[in-house]
Design an enzyme around this catalytic site. Structure first.
Site, PDB file in Angstrom:
ATOM      1  N   HIS A  62      -9.125  -1.957 -13.541  1.00 37.42           N
ATOM      2  CA  HIS A  62      -8.590  -3.125 -12.834  1.00 37.42           C
ATOM      3  C   HIS A  62      -7.974  -4.137 -13.800  1.00 37.42           C
ATOM      4  O   HIS A  62      -7.084  -4.901 -13.417  1.00 37.42           O
ATOM      5  CB  HIS A  62      -9.687  -3.794 -11.999  1.00 37.42           C
ATOM      6  CG  HIS A  62     -10.640  -4.626 -12.799  1.00 37.42           C
ATOM      7  ND1 HIS A  62     -11.820  -4.128 -13.315  1.00 37.42           N
ATOM      8  CD2 HIS A  62     -10.585  -5.921 -13.199  1.00 37.42           C
ATOM      9  CE1 HIS A  62     -12.448  -5.086 -13.971  1.00 37.42           C
ATOM     10  NE2 HIS A  62     -11.727  -6.185 -13.920  1.00 37.42           N
ATOM     11  N   GLU A  97       2.291   8.995  -5.815  1.00 36.71           N
ATOM     12  CA  GLU A  97       1.778   7.634  -5.717  1.00 36.71           C
ATOM     13  C   GLU A  97       2.868   6.586  -5.907  1.00 36.71           C
ATOM     14  O   GLU A  97       2.855   5.538  -5.251  1.00 36.71           O
ATOM     15  CB  GLU A  97       0.653   7.432  -6.735  1.00 36.71           C
ATOM     16  CG  GLU A  97      -0.661   8.099  -6.376  1.00 36.71           C
ATOM     17  CD  GLU A  97      -0.664   9.601  -6.644  1.00 36.71           C
ATOM     18  OE1 GLU A  97      -1.629  10.283  -6.245  1.00 36.71           O
ATOM     19  OE2 GLU A  97       0.312  10.092  -7.261  1.00 36.71           O
TER      20      GLU A  97
END
Length: 325
Positions: free
Chosen positions: A131, A60
């Site tokens: 988030h 990632e």
């Protein structure tokens, strides 16, 4: 107007931006012939090929770092990060992307989007809502749509935005029915908070699944003689505070909802701003209803107890009337 699921709306948004701008391309794991996790890139490989729908190795950090570099060279990469907990693997890349405009004296932009799925739902696992980590990174925008129409418009706007954007996609909403979507070029800037339901007595604020549950709670509260106004945050950062302030000025009571754990949640900043800017309008203290400070459970029974539901939202809203002056 076309009837689309949330998943179909996100794919349509990327497809339409790829058709409109040859600089838009997609990167991620299993996004090519496989069609992406939960079909998040279905059909894009067949239309645009491997040069613009790029299957990447399981790294990632590499994917996000390449996206930062490509964006600085004038491309508009869309990264499929798969799931929200993988944000921990790309934090340094987000820090660099968010700060690059400042570092360069205003000469450099990083127009990239990172998609991440999250939330409890029918798929089990990968439910964490992280988030809030990115809300504290200067220069990064955080979007959480709650319906297919917003998912389409906001993702197209995010791809066109000159800043790095984290675009969160709730898995409980992904295939949960179809809605009317207007497939057209988006308005800019990215849409902010919206009033999803008018009310007069209490303001409920949430996003994604919490927004859906707030609307159902508002229906239940209406039967008890309480009129709830419901606000969909949509943009977590930058925060569009004006619709919330106007609502609180009208109702005097506000309940903030979050699927993230309360400690460190992004709604804590919203609570502080309301305490600072709407104090004279408040008839009761700002209240938060969040997930508890434990890992997201896997078992369905524990999952049901973990997240605020309509019953708990109604009870919290009623408590605000008990606290009223």
């Amino acid at each position: 107007m076309t009837r689309l699921t949330f998943q179909q709306a996100t794919v349509a948004a990327i497809r339409d931006e790829m058709r409109a701008d040859p600089g838009v391309f997609v990167m991620g794991e299993d996004i090519g012939r496989f069609g992406g996790p939960l079909r998040s890139t279905a059909g894009l490989y067949e239309e645009f090929g491997e040069a613009r729908v790029i299957d990447m190795p399981m790294s990632e950090g590499t994917i996000a770092g390449l996206a930062v570099g490509a964006a600085m060279q004038g491309k508009r990469p869309v990264v499929d990060l798969m799931f929200g907990e993988f944000l921990a693997l790309v934090m340094q890349q987000f820090l660099d992307a968010g700060a690059m405009h400042y570092y360069s004296g205003g000469t450099q932009r990083v127009p990239m989007v990172v998609r991440a799925k999250f939330g409890v739902g029918p798929f089990h696992g990968h439910a964490y809502d992280h988030h809030s980590w990115l809300v504290g990174v200067p220069g990064v925008k955080v979007m959480i749509p709650s319906n297919a129409a917003d998912a389409y418009a906001m993702l197209r706007a995010a791809i066109r935005d000159p800043n790095p954007v984290l675009f969160m996609e709730h898995m409980a909403l992904y295939h949960a029915g179809k809605a009317e979507v207007r497939e057209e070029a988006p308005a800019t800037p990215i849409p902010g908070s919206r009033v999803a339901r008018q009310g007069a007595d209490v303001t409920l604020v949430g996003s994604a699944l919490m927004l859906k549950r707030a609307l159902r709670a508002a229906d239940a509260l209406e039967k008890q003689g309480i009129s709830a106004e419901v606000i969909d945050l949509r943009s977590i950062y930058p925060l569009d505070l004006d619709p919330i302030l106007k609502s609180v000025a009208k109702t005097g009571r506000v309940l903030l909802l979050s699927e993230a754990i309360g400690r460190g949640a992004s709604i804590n900043d919203l609570a502080a701003q309301l305490a600072e800017r709407a104090f004279d309008d408040l008839k009761a203290p700002v209240m938060r209803l969040t997930a508890p400070d434990v890992p997201t459970p896997f078992a369905r029974e524990l999952e049901a107890a973990y997240l605020p539901d309509e019953t708990r939202i109604c009870a919290a809203a009623m408590q605000l009337f008990g606290n009223s002056s």
